[in-house]
Design a protein around this motif. Structure first.
Motif, PDB file in Angstrom:
ATOM      1  N   LEU A  19     -12.111   1.295   2.345  1.00 28.68           N
ATOM      2  CA  LEU A  19     -10.905   0.975   2.096  1.00 28.68           C
ATOM      3  C   LEU A  19     -10.430  -0.041   1.766  1.00 28.68           C
TER       4      LEU A  19
ATOM      5  N   ARG B 187      -4.276   7.046  -6.893  1.00 26.93           N
ATOM      6  CA  ARG B 187      -6.251   7.054  -5.965  1.00 26.93           C
ATOM      7  C   ARG B 187      -6.329   8.010  -5.394  1.00 26.93           C
TER       8      ARG B 187
ATOM      9  N   HIS C 237     -16.608   9.264  -1.753  1.00 30.74           N
ATOM     10  CA  HIS C 237     -15.911   8.072  -1.907  1.00 30.74           C
ATOM     11  C   HIS C 237     -16.154   7.187  -2.489  1.00 30.74           C
TER      12      HIS C 237
ATOM     13  N   CYS D  31       0.902  -1.035   0.091  1.00 26.50           N
ATOM     14  CA  CYS D  31      -0.288  -0.147  -0.175  1.00 26.50           C
ATOM     15  C   CYS D  31       0.837   1.538   0.018  1.00 26.50           C
TER      16      CYS D  31
ATOM     17  N   PHE E 146      -9.763   8.481  -0.939  1.00 29.15           N
ATOM     18  CA  PHE E 146      -8.354   8.166  -0.209  1.00 29.15           C
ATOM     19  C   PHE E 146      -7.485   8.448   1.140  1.00 29.15           C
TER      20      PHE E 146
ATOM     21  N   LYS F 296      -7.079  -3.083   2.908  1.00 33.61           N
ATOM     22  CA  LYS F 296      -5.717  -3.057   1.940  1.00 33.61           C
ATOM     23  C   LYS F 296      -4.930  -3.170   2.584  1.00 33.61           C
TER      24      LYS F 296
ATOM     25  N   TYR G 286     -15.988   5.820  -6.897  1.00 34.64           N
ATOM     26  CA  TYR G 286     -15.705   4.195  -7.187  1.00 34.64           C
ATOM     27  C   TYR G 286     -16.551   3.797  -7.672  1.00 34.64           C
TER      28      TYR G 286
ATOM     29  N   LYS H 272       1.306   2.541  -7.115  1.00 37.40           N
ATOM     30  CA  LYS H 272      -0.413   1.465  -6.311  1.00 37.40           C
ATOM     31  C   LYS H 272      -1.179   3.278  -5.643  1.00 37.40           C
ATOM     32  N   LEU H 273      -0.450   4.298  -5.571  1.00 33.04           N
ATOM     33  CA  LEU H 273      -0.615   5.076  -5.215  1.00 33.04           C
ATOM     34  C   LEU H 273      -0.731   6.549  -5.893  1.00 33.04           C
TER      35      LEU H 273
END
Length: 503
Positions: A415, A289, A477, A280, A293, A418, A481, A285-286
């Motif tokens: 979240l 976001r 959030h 994470c 997030f 994760k 998504y 990968k961030l």
């Protein structure tokens, strides 16, 4: 009972070994966090140090607990690394208990407490993280039970130490007299230092000698606690044996892999996350976001920074507040407040095991935070009532007891489990417990004891406002998504339509 349920009971039946192991590790955490306050004067005698010098061990423990909470996230990549770290840390706590009687200098004692604090921080992060990964959407119930065991350990530790504490002066100097340091004076000092000793004014009136013959039996208490804690690393080692992580089982399949096949969601998120974790903190990968997030992490951490700070500062200074004007309680009566507070927190966490099964985390958090504000406002208004202080202390402990586990379960659910949020929240809580005590202690020292309740009330109001903001950001959030998922489905349908048209 809440466990005989068609969903929760089978979950617990399949995973009781790791669950009980994490619970026992938190008992070890509670055992270690609560022993320092009652034994601090005897440790001062053992190290033949001044009161100002010995209180550095509080800072050493708290500071390294904060570092350990941050470092605990490094061991989450695999279950093997998590259990290995858990085994090492629980063993370290037993070793520290055994070594403390041999530390005859305050520097050595501070080093020992630094090791203990580091181990406690790692246990805090790993136990929370693994339980969240193990149960995911059902983790709230088991997290409440986990935090009940820290309260249980914190209640056992002072009970073990109490028979071995010195009734009078434990350092006999050459000019010692029978009236040098009476038992009520020492009881008053112990109660004043039962938190984390950030306010040391008005202690010069007590003659605490540093040179002379040391007469203390507190060593036996630490050796008993070392033995009480030994079954915990044994339980972790048994779990590693059961999961075939010991060298003689390297080529054998892990038993959790069989359990992970019970549901497709467990294969995708549960066991895979439980065994391999997620990166994470990987910038790649961030990068994709949304801003929500990061805001969710920050808000969750800020709320626990405040609520755990309220717990730490209340436990640390409620005695000082009670013996100061206008209440002017007796030392023995005021000394009960800290025990009542921790007992109500433990009882509250036990009660919330059932309530978290019946109600959602947001509802429990709303009730808890509003309850904390109401209690502190009443204590602030009726600040001259000793009876209300006892009632309010009990109700405050019940209300605030479930905030940490409920917030952790709620944030991880938002979240999608994760594992990132657990490390952030645990570290923020540890930071709040240390820093808010320092702030409140300095404010009490400069402004008087009334500022103690005022600081707690302001912090609880800010915590509720941040929680309402968290609810709003959570909706943004999830709508983000949901919209993204709908857009991806439309693209897939268009591609399929194009393919059919071409054919």
């Amino acid at each position: 009972m809440f466990l005989p349920d068609e969903r929760l009971w089978p979950l617990f039946a399949r995973r009781w070994r790791p669950t009980v192991t994490y619970w026992s590790a938190f008992f070890s955490f509670g055992l270690c966090i609560a022993f320092l306050g009652p034994t601090i004067l005897d440790l001062r005698c053992q190290t033949q140090s001044t009161l100002q010098q010995i209180t550095w061990v509080f800072f050493s423990q708290q500071f390294f607990l904060l570092l350990g909470s941050s470092a605990g996230g490094l061991f989450k990549r695999t279950l093997l690394s998590s259990l290995s770290a858990l085994l090492s840390c629980t063993l370290i706590i037993s070793l520290v208990f055994a070594v403390i009687p041999l530390c005859h200098h305050v520097v050595l004692l501070s080093v020992a407490m630094a090791f203990a604090g580091q181990a406690m921080g790692v246990i805090d992060t790993i136990a929370n993280l693994q339980l969240v990964r193990l149960y995911q959407k059902d983790s709230a119930v088991f997290l409440q039970a986990l935090h009940f065991f820290i309260g249980l350990g914190a209640l056992v530790s002072p009970l073990v130490a109490d028979p071995f504490l010195a009734d009078g002066s434990c350092v006999l100097s050459a000019n010692w007299t029978a009236n040098s340091s009476s038992s009520p004076d020492l009881q008053h000092l112990r109660s004043s230092l039962s938190g984390h000793a950030t306010a040391l004014h008005n202690t010069s009136q007590y003659p605490l000698y540093t040179e002379g013959v040391v007469i203390t039996k507190v060593s036996y208490a630490f050796w008993i606690m070392a033995l009480i804690n030994l079954p915990v690393p044994a339980a972790v080692l048994t779990l590693m044996y059961h999961e075939r992580f010991l060298p003689c089982f390297d080529n054998s399949p892990r038993l959790l892999d069989k359990d992970s096949q019970c549901s497709t969601s467990a294969v995708r998120d549960g066991s895979q996350g439980h065994l391999s974790g997620c990166c994470c903190c990987n910038p790649a990968k961030l990068r994709d976001r949304p801003a929500t997030f990061f805001i969710l992490h920050a808000l969750g951490g800020a709320i626990l920074f405040l609520t755990d700070g309220i717990i730490g500062s209340y436990a640390g200074f409620v005695y000082t507040y009670a013996v100061s004007p206008p209440l002017l309680m007796g030392h023995k009566t005021a000394g009960c407040l800290d025990s009542i507070f921790w007992a109500s927190i433990t009882a509250g966490r036990l009660a919330f095991i059932y309530l978290s099964y019946r109600y959602t985390a947001p509802r429990l958090l709303t009730i808890s935070l509003v309850g904390v504000i109401l209690v502190q406002c009443l204590l602030l208004i009726f600040y001259t009532s000793s009876v209300l202080l006892f009632i309010g202390t009990c109700v405050l402990g019940l209300c605030i007891s479930s905030v940490f586990p409920s917030m952790l379960a709620f944030t991880e659910d938002i979240l999608e489990y994760k594992g990132c949020a657990t490390t952030v929240l645990v570290t923020s809580a540890s930071a709040g417990e240390m820093m808010l005590q320092l702030l409140v202690g300095s404010v009490i020292h400069s402004q008087g004891s009334y500022a103690f309740m005022l600081c707690g009330t302001i912090a609880s109001f800010i915590g509720l406002c941040l929680f309402l903001l968290l609810i709003y950001v959570q909706r943004v959030h999830r709508s983000h998504y949901a919209g993204k998922h709908t857009g991806e489905q439309k693209k897939k349908k268009k591609k399929k339509a194009v393919r059919v048209f071409v054919v």
